[in-house]
Scaffold this active site. Structure first.
Site, mmCIF file in Angstrom:
data_model
loop_
_atom_site.group_PDB
_atom_site.id
_atom_site.type_symbol
_atom_site.label_atom_id
_atom_site.label_comp_id
_atom_site.label_asym_id
_atom_site.label_seq_id
_atom_site.Cartn_x
_atom_site.Cartn_y
_atom_site.Cartn_z
ATOM 1 N N THR A 17 0.820 -1.217 0.000
ATOM 2 C CA THR A 17 0.000 0.000 0.000
ATOM 3 C C THR A 17 0.854 1.268 0.000
ATOM 4 O OG1 THR A 17 -0.147 -0.121 2.409
ATOM 5 C CG2 THR A 17 -1.974 -1.067 1.164
ATOM 6 N N GLU A 20 6.174 3.316 -3.114
ATOM 7 C CA GLU A 20 7.142 2.494 -3.844
ATOM 8 C C GLU A 20 6.636 1.065 -4.025
ATOM 9 O OE1 GLU A 20 11.075 3.186 -3.926
ATOM 10 O OE2 GLU A 20 10.131 5.068 -4.478
ATOM 11 N N LYS A 43 -4.756 -2.984 7.439
ATOM 12 C CA LYS A 43 -5.465 -2.665 6.192
ATOM 13 C C LYS A 43 -6.109 -3.887 5.543
ATOM 14 C CE LYS A 43 -3.193 1.664 5.211
ATOM 15 N NZ LYS A 43 -2.508 2.523 4.260
ATOM 16 N N ILE A 96 14.074 -5.527 -0.693
ATOM 17 C CA ILE A 96 14.574 -4.394 -1.476
ATOM 18 C C ILE A 96 15.050 -3.274 -0.540
ATOM 19 C CG2 ILE A 96 13.995 -2.763 -3.330
ATOM 20 C CD1 ILE A 96 13.670 -5.735 -4.100
ATOM 21 N N TYR A 161 22.180 -3.859 -14.497
ATOM 22 C CA TYR A 161 21.387 -3.501 -15.686
ATOM 23 C C TYR A 161 22.317 -3.295 -16.883
ATOM 24 C CZ TYR A 161 18.282 -1.881 -11.874
ATOM 25 O OH TYR A 161 17.550 -1.754 -10.721
ATOM 26 N N GLU A 211 32.306 -6.253 -6.419
ATOM 27 C CA GLU A 211 32.879 -4.924 -6.204
ATOM 28 C C GLU A 211 33.837 -4.981 -5.024
ATOM 29 O OE1 GLU A 211 29.127 -2.822 -5.720
ATOM 30 O OE2 GLU A 211 29.263 -2.945 -3.543
ATOM 31 N N HIS A 249 27.837 1.788 -1.308
ATOM 32 C CA HIS A 249 27.359 0.626 -0.562
ATOM 33 C C HIS A 249 28.121 0.498 0.755
ATOM 34 C CE1 HIS A 249 26.111 -1.413 -4.579
ATOM 35 N NE2 HIS A 249 25.160 -0.625 -4.096
#
Lengths: 291, 383
Positions: A17, A20, A43, A96, A161, A211, A249
């Site tokens: 909800t 994002e 909710k 995430i 990506y 990395e 990071h």
């Protein structure tokens, strides 16, 4: 097949909800992911674009058969949300959320690992997982991916990506792309994912994107040398990063003589893994190895 | 966030880790006052976040308040490896029988906590790790279980700590662990941990690194942070929500995502250029953030060219283009800006850049091509 997620994935989004959560949850659904539920305490009974909301993950699992969760809650609730999913019997948890305290993750990751019932945690602070053409859970743009035989595992988001894009442009598709995230205590590390790719009949080759910081790449190199039959191509970002400066990071910092890109590339090379000097070269090596 | 020694010791004291009595001074007079208050012989220590301050003359003994004033006067304002000394810690000087090393840290590889101890203290522990790895005792601690006394014994006996120091060390180690966990630290390191003539075990130095993600549950973090000076450009960047690190070169770098930005620095360097910075606009950056990023970068007059490398996921390339065009309008930028866009709405973004009238705005097709172009321009090549 593919790893972690696929056509059997039934997704519940913790934080559906939120702004994002709903944006990316719906994007994942549009990609073809079977989005079955959302969870926001208090909710229950509401819906987001037709997707039912539940108060607890356990309730969502009981009602919808959800087997995968995506965590999109604020950082201070992150560890709790992951634990709730694990407790509810979710098999694959993809977190995430960024900036979850490292000690919360140390406890959470150890809880999940010592329970030993096969729950996979990906992230936190990661872009998620996509099995092109089957399911997308996270924020990786689906349109840059193509189904195919190359597995990809990475500590980074946008750099993933870039490499996927370079592969797709050369007509090389991916079985699954996994962003394990840039945190110091990740739910899954390279080895956890490499193991799954090695066992996946649809993956022929793996691209590993690392990395600076830590020794996850060195350990991965050892694993590849000893346990893997499939070829692995690697890339390490941060060759020019100065020691002591944290490159974004939390995990990406060279401390003392440890964690340098050079040491990682050397370890990978010694394990017979070819290392590209930039994302383009990684795709070129993959192409060359495929013949 | 790395704490200064005096801050680290203040925090350790809260967890009952024995530390020497001491006071912070910012002037020579304050140092004299502190020495008077402590009484007897004192040690005056430069408060900087860089190793090797002893060798650089940043740690001095003083046997009277007047002498403390003198040495503090010498140390304050000193430059130690690029760090200006703004504060000194004045501590009661004790006798040192032995020096050890002890630390707790997050173990990324094992995904748990690691305790380390060595009887070889007071020297660079990484050197010990290389030359004499057996001299370091290690113990892994399950975050779910926490520390037990046997962990402390394992460290102390494993490191071969001499008998008269054992009791003090075994008592001190769980307190140090409590500080590590209680502070949400990623590292607490005591080097040296000393044995005094009267058999006490005391933390003579303290290096504490805090996990900033846990700031929300530690009101003290903000206060601790306020003692740290951030360079003007970094402060400006932080204020605008940008993740920025200054480097020494002349090619400004903007990208989205830490990994991609690191990779961009690498390709610029490989193309013969020197990156001026690391700047990550993060995920979902809008036009304003991009425009601000360009403002921060070009506020460094050493920057000769800028490379913007964006792979849009949640970030929309049309908004990126809008921000860049806005920055040209708003800031009267004189340096060329090479822009490479891919991903979400890239077509649209590229078209906007092409149609923008500014000749210093140079679109590029690929990441490598963009890096080469930016380096060429920084070296004075024609646009």
């Amino acid at each position: 097949m593919s790893i972690l997620i696929g056509t059997d994935t039934k997704l519940v989004v913790q934080g559906l909800t939120g702004r994002e959560g709903s944006f990316h949850g719906k994007r994942n659904r549009d990609y073809g992911t079977d989005l079955v539920a959302g969870v926001t305490p208090g909710k229950s009974g509401e819906d987001v674009d037709g997707v039912p909301i539940f108060d607890t993950v356990a309730e969502a699992v009981a009602e919808t058969g959800a087997n995968t969760s995506m965590v999109f809650v604020p950082p201070r609730f992150g560890a709790d949300a992951i634990l709730e999913s694990a407790d509810a019997g979710i098999e694959v948890i993809i977190a995430i959320t960024e900036n979850i305290p490292a000690m919360d993750m140390a406890r959470t990751v150890n809880y999940i690992r010592t329970r030993g019932n096969g729950t996979s945690l990906i992230g936190p602070n990661c872009p998620g997982v996509i099995s092109p053409g089957k399911a997308n859970v996270g924020i990786i743009p689906g349109e840059i991916c193509e189904p195919g035989p190359v597995g990809l595992v990475s500590r980074s988001g946008t750099l993933t990506y870039q490499i996927v894009h370079e592969l797709t442009q050369r007509g090389i598709g991916q079985s699954t792309c996994v962003g394990i995230g840039g945190d110091p205590i990740p739910g899954s590390n390279f080895i956890d994912i490499l193991e799954k790719f090695e066992a996946d009949p649809d993956t022929d080759m793996v691209a590993l994107v690392g990395e600076i910081g830590g020794d996850a790449e060195e350990r991965a190199a050892e694993f590849v040398k000893e346990k893997m039959t499939k070829p692995v191509v690697a890339y390490i970002a941060g060759v020019t990063a100065p020691p002591g400066k944290r490159m974004g990071h939390a995990g990406a910092i060279i401390s003392g003589s440890k964690g340098t890109a050079e040491a990682k590339m050397e370890a990978l090379g010694a394990a017979g893994i070819r290392v590209g000097r930039n994302p383009t070269e990684v795709a070129e090596i993959v192409q060359e190895l495929r013949g | 966030m790395d704490l200064f020694e005096y801050q680290g010791k203040e925090q350790l004291r809260k967890f009952e880790v024995p530390v020497p009595e001491g006071r912070v001074a910012t002037t020579a007079d304050e140092a004299a006052e502190a020495a008077r208050g402590l009484g007897g012989r004192v040690v005056v220590k430069a408060q900087v976040q860089v190793g090797g301050r002893g060798k650089a003359g940043g740690i001095k003994l003083a046997s009277s308040p007047d002498e403390a004033k003198d040495v503090a006067g010498q140390i304050l304002g000193m430059d130690i490896k690029g760090h200006t000394v703004k504060r000194v810690l004045v501590e009661r000087a004790g006798d040192i029988v032995s020096e050890y090393y002890v630390a707790f840290l997050l173990d990324r590889s094992e995904r748990n906590y690691l305790g380390m101890m060595s009887a070889k203290g007071g020297v660079d522990i990484e050197e010990v790790a290389e030359t004499d790895p057996d001299a370091i005792a290690r113990v892994h601690i399950d975050p779910l279980l926490g520390i037990s006394d046997f962990h402390a014994r394992k460290l102390v006996f494993g490191a071969g700590i001499e008998p008269r120091a054992r009791k003090g060390a075994i008592a001190m180690i769980p307190k140090l662990y409590n500080a590590f966990v209680g502070l949400d630290a990623s590292l607490v390191e005591v080097n040296p941990l000393i044995l005094t003539g009267d058999d006490r075990v005391v933390a003579l130095d303290a290096k504490v690194t805090l996990d900033e993600s846990a700031e929300y549950r530690h009101p003290t973090f903000a206060e601790l942070k306020s003692a740290h000076e951030v360079p003007e450009q970094e402060r400006l960047a932080k204020e605008k929500g940008l993740n920025f690190i200054k480097l020494d070169g002349d090619v400004g770098i903007i990208g989205n995502g830490a990994g991609l930005v690191m990779s961009t620095l690498d390709v610029v360097k490989a193309a013969g250029g020197e990156p001026a910075n690391f700047l990550d606009v993060g995920g979902g950056a809008g036009a304003e953030l991009l425009s601000n990023a360009l403002e921060v970068i070009t506020s460094d007059k050493g920057v000769k060219a800028v490379l913007v490398n964006i792979f849009g996921g949640i970030t929309r390339c049309d908004l990126v283009a809008e921000g860049i065009i806005d920055a040209f309008d708003r800031l009267n930028m004189q340096v060329p800006v090479v822009v490479r866009l891919d991903g979400t709405n890239a077509e649209q973004g590229r078209k906007m850049l092409q149609e923008a009238p500014n000749e210093r705005l140079i679109p590029a097709e690929t990441m490598l091509g963009a890096a080469e172009k930016a380096v060429e321009l920084a070296h004075g090549g024609g646009a």
